[in-house]
Design a protein around this motif. Sequence first.
Motif, short mmCIF file in Angstrom:
data_model
loop_
_atom_site.label_atom_id
_atom_site.label_comp_id
_atom_site.label_asym_id
_atom_site.label_seq_id
_atom_site.Cartn_x
_atom_site.Cartn_y
_atom_site.Cartn_z
N PRO A 70 31.18 -27.51 -9.70
CA PRO A 70 31.70 -28.38 -10.75
C PRO A 70 30.92 -29.68 -10.93
O PRO A 70 30.83 -30.20 -12.03
N SER A 73 27.54 -29.01 -12.83
CA SER A 73 27.88 -28.47 -14.14
C SER A 73 28.39 -29.56 -15.08
O SER A 73 27.96 -29.67 -16.23
N THR A 74 29.29 -30.39 -14.57
CA THR A 74 29.87 -31.43 -15.42
C THR A 74 28.88 -32.55 -15.67
O THR A 74 28.80 -33.08 -16.79
N THR A 77 26.45 -31.51 -18.29
CA THR A 77 27.13 -31.47 -19.59
C THR A 77 27.24 -32.87 -20.18
O THR A 77 26.96 -33.08 -21.37
N TRP A 120 30.90 -25.34 -20.86
CA TRP A 120 31.65 -26.06 -19.83
C TRP A 120 33.16 -25.91 -20.05
O TRP A 120 33.91 -25.64 -19.12
N LYS A 126 35.67 -26.38 -12.49
CA LYS A 126 36.12 -27.75 -12.72
C LYS A 126 36.96 -28.30 -11.57
O LYS A 126 37.46 -29.42 -11.65
N LEU A 129 37.09 -32.34 -9.14
CA LEU A 129 36.46 -33.51 -9.75
C LEU A 129 37.39 -34.71 -9.68
O LEU A 129 38.60 -34.59 -9.89
N TRP A 137 27.11 -39.86 -11.08
CA TRP A 137 26.27 -39.30 -12.14
C TRP A 137 25.45 -40.36 -12.85
O TRP A 137 24.47 -40.05 -13.54
N GLY A 188 31.78 -39.26 -18.77
CA GLY A 188 32.02 -38.48 -17.56
C GLY A 188 33.48 -38.48 -17.19
O GLY A 188 34.05 -37.44 -16.80
N LEU A 191 35.48 -36.06 -19.32
CA LEU A 191 35.37 -34.67 -18.89
C LEU A 191 36.14 -34.42 -17.60
O LEU A 191 36.76 -33.36 -17.42
N VAL A 192 36.12 -35.39 -16.69
CA VAL A 192 36.92 -35.26 -15.47
C VAL A 192 38.40 -35.15 -15.83
O VAL A 192 39.13 -34.32 -15.27
N ALA A 195 39.09 -31.77 -17.16
CA ALA A 195 39.06 -30.79 -16.07
C ALA A 195 40.37 -30.82 -15.28
O ALA A 195 40.92 -29.76 -14.93
#
Length: 206
Positions: A70, A73-74, A77, A120, A126, A129, A137, A188, A191-192, A195
């Motif tokens: 994860p 990948s994240t 993305t 994603w 996922k 995270l 990141w 970020g 997306l977290v 997820a």
Amino acid sequence: MTTIQRAGAGLIAAGALGALALQTYIDITKEGDQLLAAIWSQARYFTNLMMFSVGIFFAIQFANRRLAGPGWSTALTVWIVLVGIVYHVLLSSTHHPEGGDIVVNLFQHTIVPIAALVFWLAFANKQGLTFKHPLIWLACPIGYVAFVLLRGAFDGTYPYFFLNPKDIGWPGVSAYVVGLGVLFYVSGAILVGIARVMGRGAVSEA
């Protein structure tokens, strides 16, 4: 990986690496660059570095027939989606590609970012995270900024106006860097958050 997942990974890898290959061909034939010179010139741009990273990342998943963890990948993305967002918000009004560059531009700034985000959302791992991950990141864009500014100090060329101290001064560069850093973290974190919500939904359905 399922057949659909593997096909998706293969198509994204082909799109990203194919666009880079076409860009290299254009640089060599139209600009007269040698291969290594063309690659070195392309490495100045965050877009090209992320396209290469995404292409290799999805090619590895395709070859291994396994979804990546994860974190990577994240992170990828986030980075590739922001390539598209920053381009369309800050750069597209002054960028007018022609010929084969139109195809390259379409893949780099629209098709691949959207495809990576869809992959994603639909398939990526996922689990686990946290909101600390987007801070980690940030190492990628921070490292890129350091690379660009150091390289520009030696050859006097900067890939983007917002990283060019000769055009907007160091205070302007600093302001853009801070603003983009916030954008990277917030993206970020979004997306977290997605997820974590999707993870709770999967648990509830189970």
